[in-house]
Design an enzyme around this catalytic site. Structure first.
Site, PDB file in Angstrom:
ATOM      1  N   SER A  14      34.183  11.925   8.120  1.00 52.66           N
ATOM      2  CA  SER A  14      33.528  11.725   9.409  1.00 52.66           C
ATOM      3  C   SER A  14      33.775  12.955  10.260  1.00 52.66           C
ATOM      4  O   SER A  14      33.555  14.084   9.799  1.00 52.66           O
ATOM      5  CB  SER A  14      34.061  10.450  10.081  1.00 52.66           C
ATOM      6  OG  SER A  14      33.400  10.243  11.324  1.00 52.66           O
ATOM      7  N   HIS A  43      29.514  10.214   8.061  1.00 46.39           N
ATOM      8  CA  HIS A  43      28.858   9.689   9.263  1.00 46.39           C
ATOM      9  C   HIS A  43      27.942  10.783   9.826  1.00 46.39           C
ATOM     10  O   HIS A  43      28.419  11.791  10.338  1.00 46.39           O
ATOM     11  CB  HIS A  43      29.900   9.285  10.308  1.00 46.39           C
ATOM     12  CG  HIS A  43      30.757   8.145   9.869  1.00 46.39           C
ATOM     13  ND1 HIS A  43      31.896   7.768  10.523  1.00 46.39           N
ATOM     14  CD2 HIS A  43      30.635   7.293   8.817  1.00 46.39           C
ATOM     15  CE1 HIS A  43      32.436   6.737   9.915  1.00 46.39           C
ATOM     16  NE2 HIS A  43      31.698   6.438   8.868  1.00 46.39           N
ATOM     17  N   ASP A 101      36.870   3.538   9.001  1.00 47.38           N
ATOM     18  CA  ASP A 101      35.891   3.325   7.946  1.00 47.38           C
ATOM     19  C   ASP A 101      36.452   3.834   6.612  1.00 47.38           C
ATOM     20  O   ASP A 101      36.997   4.937   6.529  1.00 47.38           O
ATOM     21  CB  ASP A 101      34.584   4.053   8.285  1.00 47.38           C
ATOM     22  CG  ASP A 101      33.444   3.616   7.384  1.00 47.38           C
ATOM     23  OD1 ASP A 101      33.610   2.613   6.666  1.00 47.38           O
ATOM     24  OD2 ASP A 101      32.385   4.266   7.416  1.00 47.38           O
TER      25      ASP A 101
END
Length: 1010
Positions: A20, A47, A139
């Site tokens: 991310s 992401h 995540d």
């Protein structure tokens, strides 16, 4: 390393990489170190912003020679290739093909890494790998659990090297990470693992190696048992061996023996291996269809069948970190809310891993659990921040967590629902039968059993009715207790010992460990018989002492654990004779002798011996029996006290069989009694366990109450702290006010003692800092105020307010105000004396009155008594309008004397006349051709000018009026509404105000500022 010439080869491993914020830099370092022929496929889930096109493929292609593709729906994953997730998509994998789905725009937070990690775990099992790189949030942390469950490898970037450590930190916190290293070091770890001979399968598997040498594996089992108090020999060998293979590959070792040596040198490895064995993977509402059936059928059925006054008990075995137990609690709470019922629900959640139980008890989870449930449930049952979510207190109170070993500890009882999902699949069949028997025992009749998708009832199927086969729901239909194997721990076989101890050494070693005993009766008997070779036994036929050389009558010692029972030591030729003689001696409590027993010696010759067994008591009242087994040559003289029998092997064997059958019957009866006693004891233990559970619940409730009280105290303390800070600020402000104010204030209490005062008060009262606390009547003052003390007393007593102007000894006028001192309870608690010097104020007031009188006299003189005509200048470009104004002034003037009106038609003429001649009033038309009259007023605007201006207009607007007033015009008259009276009043008003302004201006210039 595989050398792949065909890029379409099926990958040997599927590596899923999650990143991310800050992940681009980490990905650069990662792919730069990846070899192009590893044989693995690499799928990157990052992401991405939905509003901008990703150029990730272009950026990464500069750091690797492997082909990089943006994933497409249905694309077959190929080896030595990198795939990138597109923006606004969730990605999964099935049968080696990538599947794409649009992200729901209204679901808030998205967890694409978790989704793909779970998908790749289900599709590729132990051929999957999960990698977490730099990023914020959590995540991927729950998806790693799924990969770990199927035996995949889990790697995480070292949080210290990550630009953003949120995702790496949360991943490490799960406790399932195999490798933690920098992004540049992780590729080497992956390649070393997948190319390891045991992991890749190029060498024989661990199971094959175990067949040839079980020593190292059994030692590892023993170390695991000592470390975790868990007997992993009851787990399926394939599961255990696969976990060990992983650890061998991760640590770069080559054999089982080498791994065993590694464990001995690195003790933390044993804890890691033990943790690997305990596959604690779960999630909220795992498997939608079974939980939907729980919600709609099973739980409503339990609520219907259980009286409202009876508590509902649920046992969740193998609960891991608690998600499943909390899911059950949420379903029960929803069902009770729907029925508007208040029921007592107790969910006992157990697991063998104390770390998992501690985590479950905390009730805190990462926010990505939102993917496991609806947003409505999440908001209702969790309080959450940006980083974690905490289970609601009412749900937490329904669940009791405890460590529990299904192989050793007793089960819970009287439950309406027992849940044991994905636990049995790791056990061997005997252990599975034991666990199922415990679950059967724990359930009340008609209670429900909920198993995992791959688990069945086995031999206990007849005790249950199948409620739903596919979802694994069963209902108990029988209360018959199932006899289960107690499964005593499997003993470990020792390795061969080349140095075998002698009989004499072993006996002496055993003897040293026995308690010291005194056998006077035995010693006397032996002395009487001249101490032939003999063995002394206790009542359990265990060897206590050896006299003489008994080597010819005993076995050679065998490898393994030594037992001191006579049956394990005596020679096979004498086994029947000795056991028969001992049985008779015990039964008759007398001596027994057998003659002419044939024994084969070590040199192969046969000789006859006589065998005597004497039963001895230390005293006549003693219960404990001792036996002496005496070996004599057959020619020895028989003593008169012995009854001799010729040993007939056939008859003795038959007699021995009868005796053994009798013993077996007795043992069976004894065993039945023991079983009943054990069942009673087990019930008592269960009752004690329930009491302990209840006590534990009370302690938890008390702990929560104490925590609540502690939070309240903390809140109160915070409020007090804030209050103290506020009071400190107020005191500081008050001190500054007291020091800086010019008003004298004296604070007195109800005893007229001085509390405080301002510095300005010292101008009228002779106060010093040391006077605080002294009586006020001790202090002198400079006021002509003899009744001061009486007035202060009156204010304190009655709460009156007294105001007076008092002259000081210096002639100044002081305004004194006496008011009551009101405390926080609205009670009069003293007096406040306020001293203000009003000398200048009174003088100014006197001067203002004089000025006002003078002004009125001047105005009246100017406007009434004067006979001078009012000079009026009319500026209008329309001659007719000029005549109209003149006519109204001269014909209807109400002032004393006539107006002297002068008319001009241009601005220039007006300016020239105003500069040369005095005019009291100037009437100016607003519209003067392409110009306006305000230009004249703006040009001649001067506060010292004695001319007052009035604006005339044919169409007067509010904007025109406001602009005129801003320039100092006193009035504005609409020509359409102009009358003699209105014109006269306007002129009077303008002249009066103009003269007032001039007078005040003159006074201001002549009077100094106060």
């Amino acid at each position: 390393m595989a050398n792949q010439s065909d890029s379409k080869l099926v990958p040997n491993y599927y590596v899923a990489i999650g990143a991310s914020a800050g992940g681009l830099e980490a990905l650069h370092e990662f792919v730069q170190e990846l070899p192009s022929d590893s044989g693995a496929a690499f799928i990157i889930i990052q992401h991405l912003s939905p509003d901008f096109k990703s150029v990730m493929a272009e950026l990464l292609s500069r750091h690797t020679s492997m082909p990089i593709y943006n994933a497409e729906d249905g694309a077959v994953v190929e080896a030595n290739t990198i795939y990138l997730i597109p923006a606004r998509k969730n990605m999964m994998i099935a049968e080696g093909k990538l599947l794409l789905a649009d992200q729901m725009p209204d679901t808030g937070i998205h967890f694409p890494i978790d989704i793909f990690f779970r998908s790749i775990a289900e599709d590729q099992h132990h051929h999957s790998m999960g990698v977490i790189l730099s990023g914020t949030g959590s995540d991927g942390s729950r998806g790693l659990l799924a990969i770990k469950e199927v035996g995949g490898l889990v790697l995480v970037q070292d949080p210290a090297s990550a630009k953003f450590d949120g995702m790496p930190f949360n991943a490490v916190k799960t406790g399932v990470v195999d490798v933690v290293a920098s992004a540049s070091e992780l590729p080497a770890k992956i390649v070393n693992y997948i190319t390891h001979p045991i992991v890749s399968g190029s060498e024989k598997a661990l199971a094959s190696a175990v067949k040839s040498d079980t020593g190292a594996l059994k030692e590892i089992y023993q170390l695991l048992r000592e470390k975790s108090n868990i007997d992993f020999t009851q787990y399926k060998p394939a599961t255990v061996e696969r976990r060990i293979e992983r650890r061998i590959g991760i640590n770069g070792l080559s054999s089982l023996q080498e791994y065993y040596n590694f464990i001995l040198k690195h003790p933390p490895e044993m804890a890691i291996l033990s943790k690997d064995m305990l596959i604690g993977v779960t999630r909220f509402f795992r498997d939608d269809e079974p939980f939907k059936m729980l919600e709609t059928k099973i739980i409503p059925s339990i609520l219907d069948d259980t009286p409202v006054t009876e508590p509902i008990r649920v046992w969740v075995a193998g609960c891991s970190t608690g998600e499943e137990a909390y899911s059950i609690a949420i379903l029960f709470d929803e069902a009770m809310n729907e029925r508007a019922e208040a029921r007592s629900i107790k969910i006992f959640a157990t697991d063998v891993d104390p770390d998992a139980i501690a985590e479950a008890s905390a009730g805190e989870f990462s926010t990505n659990i939102l993917t496991d449930m609806s947003e409505t449930r999440f908001k209702k049952y969790f309080t959450h921040t940006s980083s974690h979510a905490t289970i609601a207190s009412n749900i937490r109170q329904m669940v009791v967590f405890a460590t529990h070993n299904l192989m050793k500890d007793p089960p819970f009882s009287n439950t309406q629902l027992a849940i044991c999902r994905n636990v049995l699949i790791y056990f061997q069949p005997p252990a599975q039968r034991r666990v199922l028997s415990m679950l059967h025992f724990s359930l009340k009749k008609n209670g429900y059993l909920f198993l995992g998708n791959s688990e069945t009832l086995g031999d206990l199927a007849s005790h249950f009715e199948t409620t739903h086969e596919r979802n694994r729901f069963y209902r108990k239909i029988s209360n018959v207790r199932s006899v289960h194997n107690t499964m005593s721990n499997i003993g470990l076989v020792n390795a061969k010992n080349p140095a075998m101890p002698s009989v004499e050494q072993l006996y002496r070693s055993y003897q040293r460990n026995q308690p010291a005993s005194s056998f006077p009766a035995i010693t006397e008997s032996l002395i009487q018989d001249y101490a032939p070779p003999a063995i002394v036994l206790d009542g359990d036929l265990e060897i206590l002492h050896v006299y003489g050389d008994v080597t010819a009558y005993t076995r050679k010692l065998q490898p393994g654990k030594f037992r001191s029972s006579i049956e394990d030591v005596i020679s096979p030729d004498l086994e029947i004779a000795v056991s028969t003689a001992l049985h008779r001696a015990r039964t008759e409590e007398d001596s027994v002798k057998y003659d002419n027993i044939q024994v084969t010696t070590d040199n192969g010759q046969t000789e006859n011996i006589n065998l005597r067994v004497r039963c001895v008591k230390q005293s006549s009242a003693a219960i404990q029996l001792y036996f002496i087994v005496i070996f004599e040559p057959s020619q020895r003289v028989i003593t008169s006290t012995d009854t001799s029998l010729t040993f007939d092997a056939k008859d003795q064997v038959q007699q021995r069989i009868r005796d053994l059958e009798l013993q077996l019957h007795q043992k069976q009866e004894h065993l039945q009694v023991i079983i009943e006693e054990l069942e009673t004891t087990n019930e008592e233990l269960q009752s004690s366990n329930e009491e302990l559970m209840a006590a534990n619940e009370e302690l938890q409730s008390t702990n929560e109450e104490l925590q609540s009280v502690n939070e309240e105290l903390y809140t109160v303390n915070s409020e007090y702290q804030e209050k103290i800070e506020e009071i400190t600020r107020i005191n500081t402000d008050l001190d500054n006010i007291i020091k800086s104010t010019d008003i004298g204030i004296i604070f007195l209490d109800n005893a007229m003692l001085i509390r405080n005062y301002t510095p300005a008060a010292t101008q009228a009262v002779n106060l010093l800092p040391s006077d605080i606390g002294r009586p006020f009547h001790h202090i002198s003052h400079k006021l002509h105020y003899n009744g001061l003390l009486k007035d202060v007393a009156k204010v304190i007593e009655d709460g009156l307010r007294i105001e007076k102007n008092i002259q000081t000894v210096h002639g100044n006028i002081m305004s004194i105000t006496l008011t009551a001192y009101i405390d926080e309870f609205n009670v009069n608690n003293g007096c406040v004396i306020t001293l203000t010097d009003n000398t200048e104020k009174i003088n100014l007031k006197t001067r203002l009155v004089d000025s006002y009188n003078e002004l009125r006299g001047t105005i009246n003189t100017s406007l009434v008594s004067s006979c001078t005509k009012v000079q009026v200048l009319i500026l209008d470009d329309d001659p007719d309008d000029c005549l109209l104004v003149k006519h109204q002034l001269n014909g209807d003037a109400q002032l004393s004397g006539d107006f002297q009106a002068t008319a001009v038609h241009t601005l220039e003429e007006a300016q020239d006349l105003l500069q040369k001649t005095h005019f009291d009033v100037c009437l100016v038309d607003y519209y003067l051709g392409n110009r306006n009259g305000l230009e004249l007023i703006e040009t001649l605007a001067d506060p010292k000018s004695s001319t007052a201006f009035i604006v005339l207009s044919g169409a007067l607007q509010n904007a025109t009026r406001e602009k005129a007033l801003e320039l100092g015009v006193y009035d504005a008259i609409d020509k359409a509404h102009m009358t003699p009276y209105l014109l006269e009043r306007s002129i009077r008003y303008a002249i009066r105000h103009k003269k007032t302004e001039l007078f005040l201006l003159a006074q201001t210039l002549n009077t100094p500022t106060i």
